[in-house]
Motif scaffolding. Structure first.
Motif: not given
Length: 252
Positions: A84-102
């Motif tokens: 969740f924390e990584l997704a939260r940071k990704a939102i801060y940087y306004q990424v288009s998508d976040y695809l966790p492994s695998p």
């Protein structure tokens, strides 16, 4: 063709990512380079930056920070932890998508097609260059609109996770009831109605454009219980997920 910059510090996974998809068939030209040595103007030569950060999440976030210092180029993060924390940071940087492994080929394909569709919509809007029509948006403070956009960005990035307005309110430091009211005024629907629509529309898109199994699509749009996904999808579309895919295949 859209130029994609692949950033991956691991030579082996970089080669695997190159072979994961038929990039040209999807309308993308894949290049890899050391983004650390690039200027912002060079980064803007690309229409998408794809950062593979498996085992290097801190590295990926630092790259996002550097890119966002002067560029709004779409960013997709892949291979990170389902955290969740990584997704939260990704939102801060306004990424288009976040695809966790695998990351599967089907999942990455769906992501790329979604980005491509957004780019086409934005390009069409820019080419028209029409003034914005009068609307009720003027009744809301600009700061409220900014917060609402952040809520929608969060939903877009974290759609595969359990999402509540209370959780988002805590992250954004807003009163939940106040944020819910503002969201309803702006979107003409409640937050839960909006979330359901986003989940169902993403599910429809994945059924149409990928070979992902229905249970994989259910997980991708935030449903861990298949019965609940089936019930919601049928209520939204009038048919089951399998029937919907058959209908699309028949009309294609």
């Amino acid at each position: 063709m859209h130029k994609v910059l692949l950033v991956d510090p691991n030579r082996q996974t970089r080669a695997k990512n190159r072979e994961l998809l038929d990039w040209n068939r999807l309308g993308f030209v894949l290049e890899d380079d050391a983004v650390e040595t690039m200027s912002i103007s060079e980064i803007d030569r690309y229409t998408l930056v794809l950062i593979h950060m498996e085992g290097a999440e801190s590295y990926g976030m630092k790259l996002c920070d550097r890119i966002r210092e002067g560029s709004r180029v779409p960013i997709v993060l892949m291979g990170g932890k389902n955290d969740f924390e990584l997704a939260r940071k990704a939102i801060y940087y306004q990424v288009s998508d976040y695809l966790p492994s695998p990351v599967s080929a089907e999942e990455l394909t769906a992501c790329l097609l979604s980005v491509k569709r957004r780019l086409a919509i934005e390009g069409a809007a820019d080419s028209k260059a029409l003034p914005s029509p009068p609307s009720a948006l003027g009744a809301l403070p600009s700061a409220s609109l900014s917060i609402i956009e952040k809520v929608k960005e969060y939903v877009d990035v974290a759609l595969h996770q359990n999402i509540t307005l209370k959780e988002i309110s805590n992250i954004l430091h807003f009163n939940c009831s106040y944020l819910g009211q503002k969201f309803k005024i702006h979107e003409k629907m409640t937050f839960n109605e909006y979330l359901l629509r986003q989940r169902m529309e993403r599910a429809k898109y994945l059924l149409e454009h990928t070979d992902m199994k229905v249970y994989e699509i259910a997980n991708e749009v935030g449903y861990s219980e298949m019965d609940w996904f089936y019930k919601k999808f049928k209520a939204y579309t009038g048919v089951s997920a399998n029937e919907y895919r058959k209908m699309i295949s028949f009309t294609a």
